[in-house]
Design a protein around this motif. Structure first.
Motif, mmCIF file in Angstrom:
data_model
loop_
_atom_site.group_PDB
_atom_site.id
_atom_site.type_symbol
_atom_site.label_atom_id
_atom_site.label_comp_id
_atom_site.label_asym_id
_atom_site.label_seq_id
_atom_site.Cartn_x
_atom_site.Cartn_y
_atom_site.Cartn_z
ATOM 1 N N ALA A 275 0.840 -1.213 0.000
ATOM 2 C CA ALA A 275 0.000 0.000 0.000
ATOM 3 C C ALA A 275 0.870 1.255 0.000
ATOM 4 O O ALA A 275 0.636 2.192 -0.771
ATOM 5 C CB ALA A 275 -0.920 -0.014 1.212
ATOM 6 N N VAL A 276 1.901 1.258 0.835
ATOM 7 C CA VAL A 276 2.701 2.488 0.944
ATOM 8 C C VAL A 276 3.569 2.674 -0.302
ATOM 9 O O VAL A 276 3.742 3.788 -0.798
ATOM 10 C CB VAL A 276 3.509 2.532 2.261
ATOM 11 N N ARG A 277 4.083 1.579 -0.845
ATOM 12 C CA ARG A 277 4.906 1.716 -2.056
ATOM 13 C C ARG A 277 4.055 2.214 -3.235
ATOM 14 O O ARG A 277 4.507 3.048 -4.022
ATOM 15 C CB ARG A 277 5.557 0.367 -2.397
ATOM 16 N N ASN A 278 2.815 1.697 -3.329
ATOM 17 C CA ASN A 278 1.934 2.175 -4.403
ATOM 18 C C ASN A 278 1.651 3.664 -4.245
ATOM 19 O O ASN A 278 1.603 4.417 -5.218
ATOM 20 C CB ASN A 278 0.597 1.415 -4.393
ATOM 21 N N ALA A 279 1.445 4.066 -2.983
ATOM 22 C CA ALA A 279 1.150 5.483 -2.738
ATOM 23 C C ALA A 279 2.340 6.354 -3.138
ATOM 24 O O ALA A 279 2.166 7.435 -3.714
ATOM 25 C CB ALA A 279 0.810 5.700 -1.268
ATOM 26 N N ILE A 280 3.551 5.877 -2.866
ATOM 27 C CA ILE A 280 4.743 6.666 -3.229
ATOM 28 C C ILE A 280 4.870 6.731 -4.752
ATOM 29 O O ILE A 280 5.211 7.778 -5.311
ATOM 30 C CB ILE A 280 6.008 6.092 -2.564
ATOM 31 N N ASN A 281 4.556 5.633 -5.416
ATOM 32 C CA ASN A 281 4.575 5.660 -6.888
ATOM 33 C C ASN A 281 3.565 6.672 -7.423
ATOM 34 O O ASN A 281 3.864 7.444 -8.335
ATOM 35 C CB ASN A 281 4.274 4.268 -7.448
ATOM 36 N N GLY A 282 2.377 6.687 -6.826
ATOM 37 C CA GLY A 282 1.348 7.643 -7.257
ATOM 38 C C GLY A 282 1.788 9.076 -6.998
ATOM 39 O O GLY A 282 1.617 9.975 -7.836
ATOM 40 N N LEU A 283 2.403 9.276 -5.834
ATOM 41 C CA LEU A 283 2.868 10.615 -5.467
ATOM 42 C C LEU A 283 3.984 11.076 -6.418
ATOM 43 O O LEU A 283 4.037 12.242 -6.826
ATOM 44 C CB LEU A 283 3.365 10.583 -4.018
ATOM 45 N N THR A 284 4.849 10.147 -6.802
ATOM 46 C CA THR A 284 5.940 10.471 -7.730
ATOM 47 C C THR A 284 5.371 10.951 -9.069
ATOM 48 O O THR A 284 5.799 11.959 -9.628
ATOM 49 C CB THR A 284 6.825 9.222 -7.959
ATOM 50 N N GLU A 285 4.388 10.224 -9.526
ATOM 51 C CA GLU A 285 3.726 10.576 -10.792
ATOM 52 C C GLU A 285 3.094 11.967 -10.685
ATOM 53 O O GLU A 285 3.286 12.829 -11.543
ATOM 54 C CB GLU A 285 2.626 9.526 -11.049
ATOM 55 N N ALA A 286 2.377 12.180 -9.583
ATOM 56 C CA ALA A 286 1.655 13.445 -9.410
ATOM 57 C C ALA A 286 2.605 14.633 -9.301
ATOM 58 O O ALA A 286 2.386 15.686 -9.908
ATOM 59 C CB ALA A 286 0.770 13.359 -8.163
ATOM 60 N N ILE A 287 3.676 14.458 -8.569
ATOM 61 C CA ILE A 287 4.585 15.587 -8.335
ATOM 62 C C ILE A 287 5.365 15.908 -9.620
ATOM 63 O O ILE A 287 5.656 17.066 -9.912
ATOM 64 C CB ILE A 287 5.509 15.291 -7.124
ATOM 65 N N ALA A 288 5.669 14.865 -10.414
ATOM 66 C CA ALA A 288 6.355 15.099 -11.689
ATOM 67 C C ALA A 288 5.421 15.867 -12.636
ATOM 68 O O ALA A 288 5.844 16.818 -13.306
ATOM 69 C CB ALA A 288 6.773 13.769 -12.310
ATOM 70 N N THR A 289 4.158 15.484 -12.660
ATOM 71 C CA THR A 289 3.186 16.180 -13.509
ATOM 72 C C THR A 289 3.066 17.630 -13.075
ATOM 73 O O THR A 289 3.064 18.551 -13.899
ATOM 74 C CB THR A 289 1.800 15.486 -13.399
ATOM 75 N N GLU A 290 2.993 17.833 -11.753
ATOM 76 C CA GLU A 290 2.848 19.194 -11.235
ATOM 77 C C GLU A 290 4.039 20.069 -11.653
ATOM 78 O O GLU A 290 3.867 21.240 -12.001
ATOM 79 C CB GLU A 290 2.744 19.130 -9.710
ATOM 80 N N ALA A 291 5.225 19.482 -11.645
ATOM 81 C CA ALA A 291 6.421 20.264 -11.990
ATOM 82 C C ALA A 291 6.671 20.299 -13.496
ATOM 83 O O ALA A 291 7.578 20.998 -13.958
ATOM 84 C CB ALA A 291 7.639 19.680 -11.286
ATOM 85 N N GLY A 292 5.890 19.540 -14.262
ATOM 86 C CA GLY A 292 6.068 19.525 -15.713
ATOM 87 C C GLY A 292 7.347 18.809 -16.140
ATOM 88 O O GLY A 292 7.985 19.192 -17.119
ATOM 89 N N ILE A 293 7.729 17.775 -15.401
ATOM 90 C CA ILE A 293 8.917 17.004 -15.799
ATOM 91 C C ILE A 293 8.501 15.555 -16.045
ATOM 92 O O ILE A 293 7.388 15.155 -15.698
ATOM 93 C CB ILE A 293 10.021 17.047 -14.722
ATOM 94 N N ARG A 294 9.431 14.769 -16.621
ATOM 95 C CA ARG A 294 9.132 13.348 -16.802
ATOM 96 C C ARG A 294 9.716 12.571 -15.623
ATOM 97 O O ARG A 294 10.832 12.889 -15.169
ATOM 98 C CB ARG A 294 9.712 12.867 -18.132
ATOM 99 N N PRO A 295 8.952 11.571 -15.117
ATOM 100 C CA PRO A 295 9.402 10.878 -13.895
ATOM 101 C C PRO A 295 10.795 10.270 -14.016
ATOM 102 O O PRO A 295 11.489 10.125 -13.016
ATOM 103 C CB PRO A 295 8.346 9.784 -13.699
ATOM 104 N N PHE A 296 11.258 9.945 -15.241
ATOM 105 C CA PHE A 296 12.587 9.322 -15.338
ATOM 106 C C PHE A 296 13.694 10.312 -14.967
ATOM 107 O O PHE A 296 14.828 9.923 -14.718
ATOM 108 C CB PHE A 296 12.809 8.737 -16.748
ATOM 109 N N GLN A 297 13.342 11.616 -14.923
ATOM 110 C CA GLN A 297 14.339 12.614 -14.515
ATOM 111 C C GLN A 297 14.603 12.576 -13.005
ATOM 112 O O GLN A 297 15.506 13.250 -12.522
ATOM 113 C CB GLN A 297 13.882 14.015 -14.923
ATOM 114 N N ILE A 298 13.775 11.817 -12.278
ATOM 115 C CA ILE A 298 13.986 11.705 -10.823
ATOM 116 C C ILE A 298 14.986 10.579 -10.571
ATOM 117 O O ILE A 298 14.696 9.407 -10.790
ATOM 118 C CB ILE A 298 12.654 11.438 -10.088
ATOM 119 N N LEU A 299 16.173 10.953 -10.122
ATOM 120 C CA LEU A 299 17.266 9.980 -10.023
ATOM 121 C C LEU A 299 17.608 9.595 -8.588
ATOM 122 O O LEU A 299 18.380 8.679 -8.367
ATOM 123 C CB LEU A 299 18.520 10.554 -10.699
ATOM 124 N N GLU A 300 17.054 10.329 -7.634
ATOM 125 C CA GLU A 300 17.380 10.014 -6.241
ATOM 126 C C GLU A 300 16.180 10.272 -5.362
ATOM 127 O O GLU A 300 15.366 11.159 -5.657
ATOM 128 C CB GLU A 300 18.488 10.949 -5.737
#
Ligand code: FES
Length: 683
Positions: A275-300
């Motif tokens: 449950a928590v890992r799925n939520a973090i994946n969802g949050l990653t997607e949402a925050i990347a969209t909000e910032a207008g970047i692609r999630p693969f740019q998140i390296l750390e």
């Protein structure tokens, strides 16, 4: 003395003599001046921008002539035409020294630039992250020298960047040949080397010089909320911040109920991990969209969390944390691959760093607070409380730092509160109650206008008035106490006892109506007796934890208090003290630090030395266990009263006068008068 031209860099003040024709970037490197470069001086990354200054510089003892720097060249012109360059700026790798010169390095060209924190203290974070971009030109393959593409990339990095040794996962290897050829043997690589690594790891590869920025996530993984900052790894800027509720709430609101869920249900721990890992994946997607970047740019990603969340994130059964001696699987910091945690939305090679835990009940979130607030560097005795579902409490100074964790429950985050909600537009965050009329006025998140001011209706037309958030409920309860709607024991008076119709009966108890929108189909927002009890339990746990640390330190007062918490940067310090959340202290010595754990995560993301520092500091923190300490219960019971049954609050009393007397439920008597009559009867 050298007859070569003198080059002076500002703001560092570093200076040296260099032969005419030396590129400014070379001079900077030789002097150890902080001047960025991703392309290694090829005139394509523009990270090396500098501003030459001309004229008299008495302070430096030089006069800079017009011809002190080489002429504007074709590479600079090409860059300016393509991407633009501020007037007066030059590319440090193209411009060369011709005479005595003063060179300013603007902040955006500094590798280790300072990021000023927005929080109360003016501390800065120096950028020195684990991941950097490098542009390299790789030798083409040759029939006569049969080496692999990876080996030639490695050699190019050694020759052009003095980087010794790289490793690359299969996902990089499988793309390497295509990318090298697409980039005509020039590539940009993102290399990661954490403080414990001996070699660099290739995380991502782009053909040619990339325009992509690279990012890191700083995540405060709380029991109730998961808060994330997306940070630019080059300059530390927060590109977006976002949060979600922790979906594990459905398995139990507080930590111990989640541990019990894991104990009672085979596979329950894995359910919560998923449950928590799925939520973090969802949050990653949402925050990347909000910032207008692609999630693969998140390296750390850096995580801070309490021990139970720590184990559940890692997929470790937290059952040992539910019973003495509360053994952690490991308290050391961890460096992992994001994919090992099923964090698959960010870059497939992204790296994770988890701060060390202090002990079985005191987690990496407390370590992050220590990193952010640095109690161990304080001259005076500071009490730091990080208010969440579990409160992390630190007390200390230069001599000694103590830490404990106290189970406050989720009331301070607006959960378990009848009209409670997450801090979001529409939530009441500030409230005042007129002690004479007992009428409330309030402000909701998303508007600066108070409810009794003109324009309020229009200001909240889109958000509505939806509930009360954590900081709102703290103010509401404290204001009720100041206005005489609530007695010291925490009992809400009746309409007759308080003199206001806003106190309405609810069964055998009473509730105070803050806002009634039910006629228009909106909510009726009240503070009920149940809400008061939930807040009393939470604040008693917090206060008792703080008192326990004060006992251990053998003090009855502290010099200053820092309030921190993920649920809101603006806990009102006065109201926190009226409520008795924290020990008495002069109000100007009580400050709010916002989300200190989240800030600690950002610091660890931005600066490798900070990782080393916190790993050292946690070993020196003395941990106090609240769960097995008999005095905790005694402190807890005494702290139930508002503000407190026995401890004096002289500083608080000097600024507010709290009504005395108590409400005798059901008599309809005024509190003070009722109290007098009862005393007379007893007498
Ligand atoms: S170092 Fe890249 S443009 Fe100068």
């Amino acid at each position: 003395m050298s007859s070569d031209p003198l080059v002076i860099f500002t703001p560092s003040g570093k200076r040296g003599h260099f032969p005419a024709g030396t590129p400014i970037l070379t001079a900077a490197r030789q002097l150890g001046v902080d001047l960025d470069s991703v392309c290694g001086g090829r005139g394509i990354c523009s990270k090396c921008q500098i501003t030459p200054s001309f004229g008299e510089f008495p302070k430096h003892g030089v006069t800079v002539q017009e011809g002190a720097i080489s002429e504007w060249n074709a590479v600079e012109q090409r860059y300016k035409d393509k991407r633009g360059l501020i007037d007066g700026r030059r590319l440090g790798c193209q411009a060369t020294v011709q005479g005595d010169i003063v060179i300013d390095v603007p902040p955006e060209s500094q590798v280790h630039r300072q990021v000023v924190r927005k929080a109360a203290s003016a501390r800065t974070i120096t950028m020195d992250p684990a991941t950097h971009l490098y542009y390299v030109e790789v030798q083409e393959p040759d029939m006569h020298e049969p080496t692999g593409d990876l080996e030639r990339l490695e050699r190019a990095l050694r020759e052009q960047w003095q980087i010794e040794g790289i490793t690359a996962d299969l996902s990089i290897l499988s793309r390497l040949q295509t990318v090298l050829r697409k980039g005509k043997w020039a590539v940009t690589v993102a290399l990661h080397k954490s403080h414990k690594d001996s070699v660099h790891k290739v995380l991502e590869i782009w053909p040619g010089m990339t325009e992509d920025r690279i990012y890191g996530l700083a995540i405060d993984l709380g029991s109730t909320t998961i808060a994330a900052h997306l940070c630019d790894l080059r300059n530390g800027e927060v590109a977006a911040s976002s949060g979600v509720m922790n979906p594990q709430i459905r398995f139990g609101e507080d930590l111990m109920s989640r541990v019990s869920y894991a104990m009672m249900n085979p596979g329950g721990d894995q359910e919560m991990t998923n449950a928590v890992r799925n939520a973090i994946n969802g949050l990653t997607e949402a925050i990347a969209t909000e910032a207008g970047i692609r999630p693969f740019q998140i390296l750390e990603t850096v995580f801070v969390c309490n021990p139970v969340m720590h184990h559940l994130l890692l997929g470790i059964d937290p059952v040992e944390l539910g019973q003495a001696p509360f053994a952690l699987a490991t308290s050391e910091s961890l460096s992992l691959a994001a994919r090992d945690l099923d964090l698959t939305v960010m870059n497939e090679n992204a790296q994770v760093y988890i701060l060390p835990c202090i002990a079985g009940h005191v987690g990496a979130d407390a370590a992050a607070v220590a990193l952010s607030e640095e109690p161990g560097k304080s001259d005076d005795l500071v009490l730091i409380v990080d208010v969440g579902t579990n409160a992390e409490i630190l007390l200390g100074n230069k001599e000694r730092v103590l830490a404990c964790s106290s189970p406050t429950g989720p009331a301070f985050e607006g959960a378990q509160i009848s009209s409670g909600q997450r801090a979001a537009p529409g939530a009441i965050e500030r409230i005042e109650i007129n002690p004479k009329t007992k009428e409330p006025r309030f402000r909701v998140i998303g508007s600066d206008i108070w409810s009794d001011e003109d324009g309020f209706e229009a200001a909240v037309a889109t958000t509505g008035i939806t509930g009360i958030c954590g900081s709102g409920i703290i103010e509401a309860v404290a204001e009720m106490r100041i206005a005489g709607l609530l007695d010291a024991k925490g009992l809400i008076g009746s309409a007759a006892q308080t003199g206001t119709d806003r106190c309405v009966a609810e069964g055998r108890t009473h509730a105070y109506v803050i806002y009634d929108g039910s006629a228009e189909g909106g909510p009726r927002i009240t503070v009920t007796q149940g809400d008061i009890r939930a807040i009393q339990l939470a604040k008693s746990a917090l206060y008792a934890g703080a008192r326990l640390l004060m006992d251990e330190m053998q003090v009855d007062t502290v010099d200053r208090v820092v309030l921190a918490g993920a649920f809101g940067a603006h806990i009102s310090t006065k109201h926190a003290m009226v409520l008795g959340m924290i020990p008495d202290a002069p109000l100007d010595k009580v400050t709010s630090a916002g989300n200190a754990a989240g800030t600690g995560a950002r610091i660890a993301l931005s600066n490798l030395a900070a990782r080393r520092e916190i790993e050292r500091v946690v070993r020196q923190i003395t941990k106090v266990e609240t769960a097995i300490e008999p005095r905790f219960q005694e402190h807890f019971v005494n702290a139930n009263a508002i503000p407190h049954a026995t401890d004096p609050f002289p500083e608080l009393n000097s600024i507010v006068t709290l009504p005395t007397g108590d409400f005798n439920a059901g008599t309809g008597e005024d509190g003070a008068e009722g109290g007098r009559r009862r005393r007379r009867r007893r007498g």
